[in-house]
Scaffold this active site. Structure first.
Site, PDB file in Angstrom:
ATOM      1  N   MET A   1       0.834  -1.204   0.000  1.00 15.62           N
ATOM      2  CA  MET A   1       0.000   0.000   0.000  1.00 15.62           C
ATOM      3  C   MET A   1       0.874   1.262   0.000  1.00 15.62           C
ATOM      4  SD  MET A   1      -3.292   0.051  -0.036  1.00 15.62           S
ATOM      5  CE  MET A   1      -4.586   1.266  -0.032  1.00 15.62           C
TER       6      MET A   1
ATOM      7  N   ASP B   1      10.924   2.967   5.928  1.00 18.85           N
ATOM      8  CA  ASP B   1      10.541   1.733   6.626  1.00 18.85           C
ATOM      9  C   ASP B   1      11.571   1.455   7.713  1.00 18.85           C
ATOM     10  OD1 ASP B   1       9.350  -0.839   7.290  1.00 18.85           O
ATOM     11  OD2 ASP B   1       8.362  -0.704   5.344  1.00 18.85           O
TER      12      ASP B   1
ATOM     13  N   VAL C   1       1.302   2.118   7.687  1.00 17.27           N
ATOM     14  CA  VAL C   1       1.829   0.955   8.417  1.00 17.27           C
ATOM     15  C   VAL C   1       0.655   0.066   8.845  1.00 17.27           C
ATOM     16  CG1 VAL C   1       3.918   2.156   9.146  1.00 17.27           C
ATOM     17  CG2 VAL C   1       1.879   2.245  10.609  1.00 17.27           C
TER      18      VAL C   1
ATOM     19  N   GLU D   1      -2.422  -1.949  10.586  1.00 17.86           N
ATOM     20  CA  GLU D   1      -3.623  -1.450  11.267  1.00 17.86           C
ATOM     21  C   GLU D   1      -3.552  -1.825  12.751  1.00 17.86           C
ATOM     22  OE1 GLU D   1      -6.901   0.159   9.589  1.00 17.86           O
ATOM     23  OE2 GLU D   1      -4.907   0.872   9.137  1.00 17.86           O
TER      24      GLU D   1
ATOM     25  N   LYS E   1       1.016   2.541  14.949  1.00 14.81           N
ATOM     26  CA  LYS E   1       0.745   3.870  14.378  1.00 14.81           C
ATOM     27  C   LYS E   1       1.159   4.972  15.360  1.00 14.81           C
ATOM     28  CE  LYS E   1      -2.937   2.427  11.186  1.00 14.81           C
ATOM     29  NZ  LYS E   1      -2.251   2.671   9.910  1.00 14.81           N
TER      30      LYS E   1
ATOM     31  N   SER F   1      -7.591   2.235   7.311  1.00 20.49           N
ATOM     32  CA  SER F   1      -8.841   1.902   6.618  1.00 20.49           C
ATOM     33  C   SER F   1     -10.015   1.755   7.576  1.00 20.49           C
ATOM     34  CB  SER F   1      -8.669   0.608   5.812  1.00 20.49           C
ATOM     35  OG  SER F   1      -8.224  -0.432   6.656  1.00 20.49           O
TER      36      SER F   1
ATOM     37  N   HIS G   1      -7.515   7.993   3.044  1.00 25.44           N
ATOM     38  CA  HIS G   1      -7.679   6.552   2.880  1.00 25.44           C
ATOM     39  C   HIS G   1      -7.680   6.194   1.398  1.00 25.44           C
ATOM     40  CE1 HIS G   1     -10.543   2.865   3.078  1.00 25.44           C
ATOM     41  NE2 HIS G   1      -9.277   2.483   3.076  1.00 25.44           N
TER      42      HIS G   1
ATOM     43  N   ASN H   1     -15.939   1.523   3.571  1.00 25.15           N
ATOM     44  CA  ASN H   1     -15.820   0.202   4.195  1.00 25.15           C
ATOM     45  C   ASN H   1     -17.081  -0.214   4.934  1.00 25.15           C
ATOM     46  OD1 ASN H   1     -13.346  -0.340   3.170  1.00 25.15           O
ATOM     47  ND2 ASN H   1     -12.191   0.152   5.008  1.00 25.15           N
TER      48      ASN H   1
END
Length: 738
Positions: free
Chosen positions: A338, A357, A414, A416, A421, A443, A464, A514
Site C-alpha cells: 500500500m 521503513d 503501516v 492497522e 501507528k 482503513s 484513505h 468500508n
C-alpha cells in the site's frame, strides 16, 4: 472580420481558413450554447466568403475537446423538468427540439458545400468527435496523448449528435457497436484502422497535413450523401449481419444485465438507422436520445458520474480562504504494498517522495514494488523507459525519519495497529516541520483516536486509499474532531495533484466506503447461511449491477481480514455488535479450512495458476443445506444487496459522517462499484422515492431481519416527500449567495 470569444479564424494565401478553438479561462475546450452559436456563425461566414476554399478546425490547447459542458447537460434536465411540471404534453417535444440543435449544426457543417477538415490533437471525445465525424476530412496527431472516444454510455446516455449514424457508416457494425457500447478510448492508429480518421501524422505536421487534404481537392460531400453509397460490410441484410445482430443484444445483456437504457439505445439506433436514408437515421437517433434523457438512469448517472465527479475533483469541498498548496516533497512511512503504491502514484504526479521503513532493505523493497508498476506501464505502452526512470528517480528509500524534515505532507501506511501507528506518529512529529500535515492511510481506525498521539491534532487528517492504488480513482479524506481547515486544504490539493477524486467524510469506524462494503459482504453471509447456492449469490449481485460478486470481493479483501474486523468489533463494542453466525462462517473459512482469499489462492473461490480462471470452491455448498434454484427469488436477492448498502449510506448521512450526497454517490460507485446505473447509493433511494424505498425496506426487514429496518431519517423523508439532494442540497450555499 468578425471576432469570436472562443475561436479565432485566419485565412491563408491558399484560401484555407484555420479555425482555432481556444476557450478563454478553461483548460479544456467544451461545447456550450455560446460555442455552438459561434460555430454556426463561422459556418455561415466561411460559406459566404468566396475567398475561403475550405476550413481546418483545430484546438489552441493541448487537447482538442472533452465534449459537452456541464451547463449544457444541466440545462437539458432543467428544461425537461420545468416543462414537465408546466406542460406535460409538450415537454418531450421541447426536449426533442433541444437535443436536435447539435445534430442540426453538425449536419449544416457537413452539407455547407465547402470542405472542412478536423485536425485532432490530444483528447477528442463526445460531441467534439461527433463534430469531427461531420467534417469531410480528419487528421490526428500520433502523440500518445491522443484519445478518441464516444464515452457517453459511461454516464448513462449515448452519442446523440450523429455519432451512432456516422461511426456505423464509416466502420464495420461490430467495431462501431464495440466502441460505442463500451465507451472505449481509441488511439489515433486504431481510429485510422476503423476508418474514423484519414491520416495520422507527427504533431508538428497536423495543420499542414489538414490543409494539404483541402489543396488535394477534398470533396465537400460526406460518403453517405454520395449516390450509390454502401455501408461497410453491406448493411443489415447480409450473411455477416445475420450472425452479428441476433447475438448483439444477448452479448449486451450479458455485460449489462439490461440495466443501461443508453447502451441498448445504441443498438437500436444503429440497427434501425442503417436501414433508412441518413437524415431519417438522424431523426431516429434524436428520438432515442430524447427517450433516454427522460430515464432515471440517465439523470442519476450524469449527475453523479459527470457533474458531481467533476465538481468534487475541482475541490467542491475545499475550505474557502486557504491558499493553494504547492507540494514539492512528501513522505510515506510504511513500504508495504500500500505504502509503496502511494509513493509510486505520488512520484508519477511529479512529487519527490521519501519512502520510510524500519530498515533500508524494507524501504528498498517498497521501491521495487514501484519498479514493477513502472515496468507494467512501459509494457502496456503507457510510459516510455525514460518517463518510468524519471518517476522512479523521485522515490528515495530511507530508514531515517530525519529525511522527512523538509516534507510538506507525510502519509503513514503501516499496519492497522494503534500502537504501531502511535510510534510512527511520534517519530515523524519529532522531525516534521511546523505547518506540515500528517495523514494516516488507516482503513478502519478512527482518526480522532489516532490524533490523540499527535502534538498537533489540527494538522492531523486521514487520507484513505483503495487497493490497487494506481487503479482506484477514489480517496476518502477523513476529518478528525480537531482537524483544521489547512489540513483539509492540503489533503485535497494533494489528491488533486495525483489526479484522484476525493470524498470528505467525518470520523467513524470504517468511515463511509468500508461500512457499505461490509454490509454487502454481510448480506452474502446471510444468503449462504440461508442455503442460497453460492453461484446464485454471485450472479444476482452482478445482475443488480455490481461489478464483482460479494464472495469474490471478500476474497480480494482477504477473508482473514474480515475475521480480524469481526474480532476487533467484538473487542470494542461487545458480542452483540455482530451476528454470531457470521463469525462462525468466517472463522471456519480461516481457522479450520485455511482459506484466506486470493492471497493464498483459496477462499470462497479456488485460484488455479493462470491462464485458468477462478471457480467457486465446491465444498462451500456443503456448509449449509442448499435450496433448489427455483426456490430462490433472484429479484429479492438483487433488492437485498442494493437496499442493504443504500441503508448503510443513509445511516452515514443521518449520523453526520457524510454531509454531501454527491460524496455518498460518487464514493459508492468509485469505491466498490455500487450499481453505476443507479447514480450511487443515495441516488438509488432518490430514484425510486423515499416512500417506495421505505416500503421495500420494511418488507425486507419482515423477512430477513432488523438490519433492513428504515432509519428515522428515511421515514421522515418518506412522510415529507423529500429527496437526499433536496434535504441535503449540496448547492444551498451557492443559491443563498446568489
Amino acid at each position: 472580420m468578425t471576432t469570436y470569444k472562443n475561436f479565432t479564424v485566419a485565412t491563408d494565401a491558399d484560401g484555407i481558413a484555420l479555425v482555432t478553438w481556444d476557450m478563454p479561462g478553461k483548460s479544456m475546450n467544451v461545447f456550450t450554447e455560446e460555442v455552438m452559436e459561434e460555430l454556426n456563425a463561422i459556418v455561415d461566414a466561411t460559406v459566404a466568403d468566396s475567398a475561403v476554399k475550405g476550413v481546418v478546425i483545430t484546438s489552441g490547447k493541448s487537447s482538442f475537446s472533452g465534449g459537452a459542458d456541464l451547463s449544457m447537460i444541466k440545462s437539458m434536465f432543467t428544461l425537461y423538468q420545468t416543462e414537465k411540471a408546466a406542460n406535460p404534453d409538450t415537454a418531450a417535444q421541447k426536449l426533442f427540439d433541444l437535443v436536435g440543435r447539435m445534430t442540426g449544426l453538425f449536419r449544416k457543417l457537413e452539407t455547407c458545400g465547402k470542405p472542412w477538415v478536423s485536425a485532432i490533437n490530444g483528447t477528442c471525445m463526445g460531441g467534439a468527435l461527433e463534430m469531427s465525424l461531420a467534417c469531410h476530412g480528419r487528421v490526428a496527431s500520433n502523440a500518445k496523448s491522443v484519445k478518441i472516444a464516444l464515452p457517453e454510455v459511461k454516464v448513462g446516455i449515448f452519442p446523440g449528435a450523429g455519432g451512432t449514424q456516422r461511426v456505423a457508416r464509416l466502420a464495420d457494425a461490430q467495431s462501431a457497436l464495440q466502441m460505442m457500447t463500451t465507451g472505449q478510448s481509441l488511439t489515433a492508429s486504431r481510429a485510422k484502422a476503423m476508418n474514423l480518421v484519414h491520416q495520422v501524422v507527427e504533431p508538428d505536421q497536423l495543420i499542414p497535413a489538414a490543409k494539404q487534404m483541402i489543396k488535394d481537392g477534398l470533396k465537400p460531400v460526406a460518403p453517405w450523401d454520395e449516390k450509390g453509397f454502401k455501408v461497410p460490410g453491406g448493411g443489415i441484410w447480409t450473411p455477416a449481419s445475420a450472425q452479428l445482430w441476433p447475438a448483439a443484444p444477448a452479448i449486451l445483456r450479458r455485460e449489462t444485465a439490461g440495466n443501461y437504457p443508453g447502451a441498448l439505445a445504441i443498438l437500436k439506433c444503429v440497427y434501425e438507422g442503417l436501414q433508412v436514408p441518413f437524415d431519417t437515421a438522424l431523426k431516429i437517433e434524436q428520438r432515442y436520445f430524447t427517450q433516454v434523457l427522460q430515464t432515471t438512469e440517465a439523470f442519476s448517472m450524469i449527475r453523479s458520474l459527470f457533474i458531481s465527479m467533476q465538481e468534487l475533483g475541482k475541490g467542491a469541498r475545499r475550505p474557502a480562504g486557504q491558499p493553494k498548496t504547492e507540494l514539492k516533497k512528501i513522505g510515506v512511512v510504511g513500504a508495504g504494498f500500500m505504502g509503496a503504491s502511494i509513493a509510486y502514484v505520488s512520484a508519477a504526479a511529479g512529487l519527490e517522495v521519501t519512502l520510510i521503513d524500519r530498515d533500508i532493505d524494507a524501504a528498498s523493497k517498497g521501491k521495487a514494488t514501484g519498479e514493477g508498476l513502472a515496468k507494467d506501464s512501459v509494457g502496456k505502452g503507457r510510459l516510455t523507459q525514460d518517463e518510468a526512470a524519471a518517476i522512479l528517480a523521485r522515490i528515495t528509500p530511507s530508514a531515517d525519519y530525519a529525511d522527512l524534515r523538509d516534507a510538506g505532507l507525510v502519509i503513514e501506511a503501516v499496519f492497522e495497529d494503534r500502537d504501531v501507528k502511535k510510534a510512527v506518529i511520534e517519530a515523524v512529529e519529532e522531525v516534521l516541520p511546523e505547518g506540515a500535515i500528517f495523514a494516516s492511510n488507516t482503513s478502519t481506525l478512527p482518526i480522532t483516536g489516532l490524533a490523540k498521539s499527535s502534538k498537533r491534532p489540527a494538522d492531523f487528517i486521514g487520507i484513505h486509499f483503495f487497493s490497487p492504488v494506481e487503479k482506484m480513482m477514489l480517496t476518502e479524506v477523513i476529518l478528525g474532531k480537531e482537524t483544521g481547515d489547512k489540513a483539509l486544504a492540503v489533503a485535497l490539493d494533494y489528491v488533486a495533484a495525483i489526479k484522484k477524486t476525493p470524498i470528505v467524510v467525518n470520523d467513524t469506524r470504517g468511515f463511509f466506503v468500508n461500512r457499505c462494503v461490509l454490509r454487502y459482504m454481510a448480506e452474502s453471509y446471510d444468503m449462504l447461511i440461508e442455503g442460497v447456492p453460492p453461484v446464485m449469490i454471485e450472479n444476482a449481485a452482478k445482475m443488480a449491477g455490481m461489478p464483482v460478486g460479494p464472495l469474490a470481493l471478500n476474497d480480494e479483501v482477504a477473508i482473514d481480514l474480515s475475521l480480524k474486523i469481526l474480532k476487533a468489533t467484538v473487542a470494542d463494542l461487545g458480542p452483540t455488535a455482530i451476528d454470531p453466525h457470521h463469525m462462525q462462517l468466517v472463522a471456519r473459512m480461516v481457522e479450520k479450512e485455511g482459506r484466506f482469499g486470493r492471497k493464498n489462492t483459496k477462499g470462497f473461490y479456488d485460484y488455479p495458476p493462470k491462464p485458468a480462471k477462478k471457480t467457486l470452491w465446491p465444498e462451500l455448498k456443503t456448509f449449509y443445506p442448499q435450496k433448489k434454484a427455483d426456490e430462490v427469488d433472484i429479484e429479492l436477492l438483487k433488492q437485498r444487496f442494493l437496499v442493504t448498502i443504500a441503508l448503510e449510506a443513509a445511516r452515514t448521512v443521518e449520523e453526520g459522517i457524510v454531509t454531501d450526497p454527491r460524496e455518498a454517490d460518487v464514493g459508492s460507485i468509485l469505491g466498490f462499484g455500487f450499481a453505476p446505473y443507479t447514480g450511487g447509493a443515495l441516488s438509488y433511494i432518490d430514484g425510486m422515492g423515499a416512500k417506495a424505498f421505505v416500503e421495500l425496506a420494511e418488507k425486507l426487514a419482515a423477512s430477513y431481519g432488523p438490519h433492513f429496518k428504515p432509519t428515522p431519517l428515511l421515514k421522515d423523508m418518506a412522510a415529507k416527500g423529500e429527496t437526499f439532494y433536496g434535504r441535503f442540497d449540496p448547492y444551498r450555499g451557492e443559491k443563498e449567495a446568489a
